[in-house]
Write a protein that holds these residues in place. Structure first.
Motif, short mmCIF file in Angstrom:
data_model
loop_
_atom_site.label_atom_id
_atom_site.label_comp_id
_atom_site.label_asym_id
_atom_site.label_seq_id
_atom_site.Cartn_x
_atom_site.Cartn_y
_atom_site.Cartn_z
N LEU A 133 -1.23 7.10 2.36
CA LEU A 133 -1.21 6.72 3.78
C LEU A 133 -2.62 6.41 4.28
CD1 LEU A 133 1.41 9.29 5.11
CD2 LEU A 133 1.71 6.82 4.90
N LEU A 134 -3.62 7.14 3.82
CA LEU A 134 -4.99 6.82 4.22
C LEU A 134 -5.41 5.45 3.69
CD1 LEU A 134 -6.68 10.31 3.69
CD2 LEU A 134 -5.97 9.27 5.85
N ASN A 135 -5.00 5.12 2.47
CA ASN A 135 -5.25 3.77 1.94
C ASN A 135 -4.59 2.71 2.82
OD1 ASN A 135 -6.69 4.74 -0.24
ND2 ASN A 135 -5.04 4.46 -1.72
N THR A 136 -3.38 3.01 3.26
CA THR A 136 -2.62 2.08 4.10
C THR A 136 -3.34 1.84 5.42
OG1 THR A 136 -0.56 2.88 3.10
CG2 THR A 136 -0.37 1.66 5.16
N ILE A 137 -3.87 2.92 6.00
CA ILE A 137 -4.63 2.79 7.24
C ILE A 137 -5.87 1.93 7.02
CG2 ILE A 137 -5.98 4.04 8.96
CD1 ILE A 137 -4.05 6.43 8.53
N MET A 138 -6.55 2.14 5.91
CA MET A 138 -7.77 1.38 5.63
C MET A 138 -7.47 -0.11 5.45
SD MET A 138 -10.24 3.81 3.30
CE MET A 138 -9.07 4.83 2.39
N ASP A 197 -7.29 10.42 12.14
CA ASP A 197 -7.51 9.75 10.85
C ASP A 197 -7.82 8.27 11.07
OD1 ASP A 197 -6.95 11.91 8.85
OD2 ASP A 197 -5.02 11.93 9.86
N PHE A 198 -7.09 7.63 11.99
CA PHE A 198 -7.37 6.23 12.31
C PHE A 198 -8.77 6.10 12.89
CE2 PHE A 198 -2.79 6.38 12.16
CZ PHE A 198 -2.39 5.13 11.71
N ASP A 199 -9.12 7.01 13.79
CA ASP A 199 -10.42 6.97 14.44
C ASP A 199 -11.55 7.10 13.42
OD1 ASP A 199 -12.13 6.84 16.65
OD2 ASP A 199 -12.19 9.01 16.87
N CYS A 254 0.83 -1.21 0.00
CA CYS A 254 0.00 0.00 0.00
C CYS A 254 0.86 1.26 0.00
CB CYS A 254 -0.91 0.02 1.23
SG CYS A 254 -1.81 -1.50 1.52
N LEU A 255 2.02 1.18 0.65
CA LEU A 255 2.92 2.33 0.77
C LEU A 255 3.75 2.58 -0.49
CD1 LEU A 255 4.22 1.69 4.39
CD2 LEU A 255 2.93 3.70 3.65
N ASN A 256 3.58 1.74 -1.51
CA ASN A 256 4.38 1.87 -2.74
C ASN A 256 5.87 1.67 -2.48
OD1 ASN A 256 2.39 2.27 -4.72
ND2 ASN A 256 2.17 4.43 -4.14
N LEU A 257 6.17 0.75 -1.58
CA LEU A 257 7.56 0.38 -1.32
C LEU A 257 7.83 -1.08 -1.69
CD1 LEU A 257 8.10 2.18 2.11
CD2 LEU A 257 9.10 2.82 -0.09
N VAL A 258 6.77 -1.90 -1.70
CA VAL A 258 6.86 -3.32 -2.06
C VAL A 258 6.06 -3.54 -3.33
CG1 VAL A 258 6.29 -5.67 -1.32
CG2 VAL A 258 7.12 -4.00 0.36
N LEU A 259 6.64 -4.24 -4.29
CA LEU A 259 5.95 -4.46 -5.56
C LEU A 259 4.60 -5.14 -5.34
CD1 LEU A 259 8.90 -5.56 -7.87
CD2 LEU A 259 7.52 -3.48 -8.10
#
Length: 551
Positions: free
Chosen positions: A253-258, A288-290, A205-210
């Motif tokens: 980052l919001l996608n990552t949280i979701m 944002d998490f909440d 999600c963070l665009n660090l891992v393929l």
């Protein structure tokens, strides 16, 4: 961003001493002067199945870099296994290790003027440290994960590493000894939704891992092929000038949280996402998490939210499948590592609902995999994992029994001092108090082993392993060492935790709390020198990620 096509640093006459060192290491003049230098940070470590196979993966990465016309330069970074320190005081080093890893990569990458990085890691705070380094350095970067471990089989049933934690407290030495032979049958990270696998998943999600590679099991040879692909692809990233600051936006980052909410991810992910956001100057907070926990429910049946393991999740489609199930909530137009958008990837992703992975309108749990609690016991927030809480404990009120560390609470449970209706309070184990924000796993495992997980709550300014489940509230902020309300709790106080309404409170008036605070005296630091002391003096609070970020 530096001009990667400017090779003068390596080709000019005053670069002779640099070239000499590389030539003395086996690199040719052409390699040094004309090829992109790709630093390969390898978290190999012989003492952990999560890292003992990373040499093989790194060799495949290096082959891919050479094939694409780059020059790979491997270097080592620190690696530990949290299970080795489980139950010991040294567990407080784990979160500090995240910052040590990120700083180690920063140090080597800057001194050696790498054009790009590939970071190889699997476990807990080690992989989180690679993500933090990527954000801070802002070089074209890929992270290659070691993948999850295959589940073991014991007495005809699948077993995972956390099963040993409860078996230790069962008192049956023969059963424990036999189980030890089975729970780690392959290389890879323990195959529950602990911190290691949570962070491997979130790396996509963070665009660090393929995309599609974060959950490939360590034992699957596709892992080696995907590692070689990463080695080739890093040269494309260099040519495209794609760095973390361009690929990790607020929406990313919001996608990552979701996704973390959907998978029932480790509560430690909160710390790591907040720290990454701070290094990228992106405003992400517990609010944002909440907010997102109200929208995204837990749809993944991987332990501790269900009976399955991460290999099962990979077999139903891995991270793209999770994202497909919640795509109507995601920011799909954000860029990906592949140069397209998540909308493009998810358009071609097909997944069927199952007990491993459900749809968002038919979730496994009515709540998100993570929830922020607030109240007069945690004015700045606390964290709970609702998908791991029994229904009868979603709202509980109990009598406080206060302890200053995990060992004291464990002894109280074992000696019968903890009874149904109690709330264990463990304090002075936060970022500054421990220091290092220790994982309090002994007491949480003991609650399960002694059959108290459905009748006893636990509240702490420390954190938990992703293995843990039950009515356990962590990350209480402000922490006790900073004079937070948790420092003021006394035996016999009544504590209320309401998961559904996001509340954690002590039944005291503001005046009573103020009177206690006026009498409170900060204790002496537990550690006064070394890296733990440095961490305590430079770290952010838990609600800000707990990293050594004085800026």
């Amino acid at each position: 961003m530096k001009d990667v096509n400017d090779r003068s640093y390596w080709s000019a006459p005053n670069g002779a001493h640099r070239r000499v060192m590389y030539k003395g290491s086996g690199f040719s003049d052409k390699d040094i002067k004309t090829k992109f230098h790709v630093g390969i940070a390898n978290a190999f470590m012989e003492g952990s199945p999560g890292a003992a196979h990373l040499r093989t993966i790194t060799e495949s990465i290096k082959q891919g870099v050479w094939e694409a016309g780059g020059m790979p330069v491997e270097f080592g970074i620190p690696c530990t296994c949290g299970n080795v320190s489980n139950g010991a005081e040294e567990l407080k080093y784990e979160l500090v290790g995240r910052d040590i890893v990120s700083m180690s990569i920063e140090f080597v990458a800057n001194v050696h003027h790498f054009d790009a990085l590939i970071l190889v890691a699997s476990c807990d705070n080690i992989i989180a440290g690679t993500y933090l380094a990527a954000a801070r350095l802002d070089l074209p970067t890929l992270v290659v994960t070691g993948g999850p471990m295959m589940p073991g089989v014991y007495k005809g049933k699948k077993v995972l590493a956390p099963d040993v934690d409860v078996a230790i407290l069962s008192g049956d030495d023969k059963d424990l000894s036999d189980m030890e032979e089975c729970v780690c049958p392959s290389f890879g990270a323990c195959s529950v939704m602990g911190t290691a696998n949570t962070m491997q998943i979130l790396g996509e999600c963070l665009n660090l891992v393929l995309p599609g590679t974060g959950t490939i099991p360590a034992a699957d040879l596709i892992k080696l092929r995907s590692a070689r692909d990463a080695g080739r692809y890093i040269v494309d990233l260099i040519n495209k000038g794609l760095t973390p600051s361009k690929l990790i936006t607020k929406e990313t980052l919001l996608n990552t949280i979701m996704v973390d909410m959907a998978i029932g991810g480790s509560t430690n992910a909160v710390l790591h996402i907040l720290a990454i956001a701070r290094d990228l100057d992106i405003n992400i907070t517990l609010d944002d998490f909440d907010r997102l926990s109200e929208e995204i429910k837990c749809i993944c049946g991987v332990r501790p939210s269900g009976p399955y393991n991460v290999v099962d999740l990979h077999n139903v489609g891995g991270v793209p499948a999770v994202m497909k199930m919640i795509e109507n909530k995601l920011h799909k137009d954000v860029p990906t590592l592949l140069g397209n958008s998540w909308n493009d990837i998810l358009e071609n992703t097909i997944v069927e609902s199952s007990d491993v992975l459900r749809t968002l309108d038919n979730p496994l749990h009515k709540e998100a995999g993570l929830k922020v609690l607030k109240g007069n016991l945690a004015p700045k927030g606390a964290i709970i994992r609702p998908s791991g809480v029994y229904e009868e404990m979603k709202h509980f009120r109990g009598v406080a029994k206060v302890y200053s560390n995990d060992f004291e609470a464990l002894e109280a449970i074992q000696s019968g001092k903890i009874v149904p209706g109690d709330v264990i309070v463990i304090r002075y184990e936060g970022c500054k108090g421990a220091p290092g924000m220790k994982e309090v796993m002994l007491s949480t495992d003991a609650l399960v082993a002694y059959g108290l997980e459905q009748s006893v709550g636990l509240v702490t300014d420390a954190r938990f392993s992703g293995f843990n489940y039950g009515a356990i509230v962590g990350h209480v902020c402000p922490e006790a060492y900073d004079g937070g309300p948790i420092a003021l709790v006394e035996d016999g106080d009544m504590i209320v935790v309401d998961v559904n309404n996001g509340v954690v409170e002590i039944e005291l008036t503001d005046e009573e709390l103020e009177e206690r605070h006026n009498r409170w005296v900060r204790p002496e630091p537990k550690v006064k020198k070394g890296v733990l002391a440095v961490y305590a003096s430079t770290c952010r609070t838990a609600d800000e990620g707990g990293a050594m970020q004085t800026w």
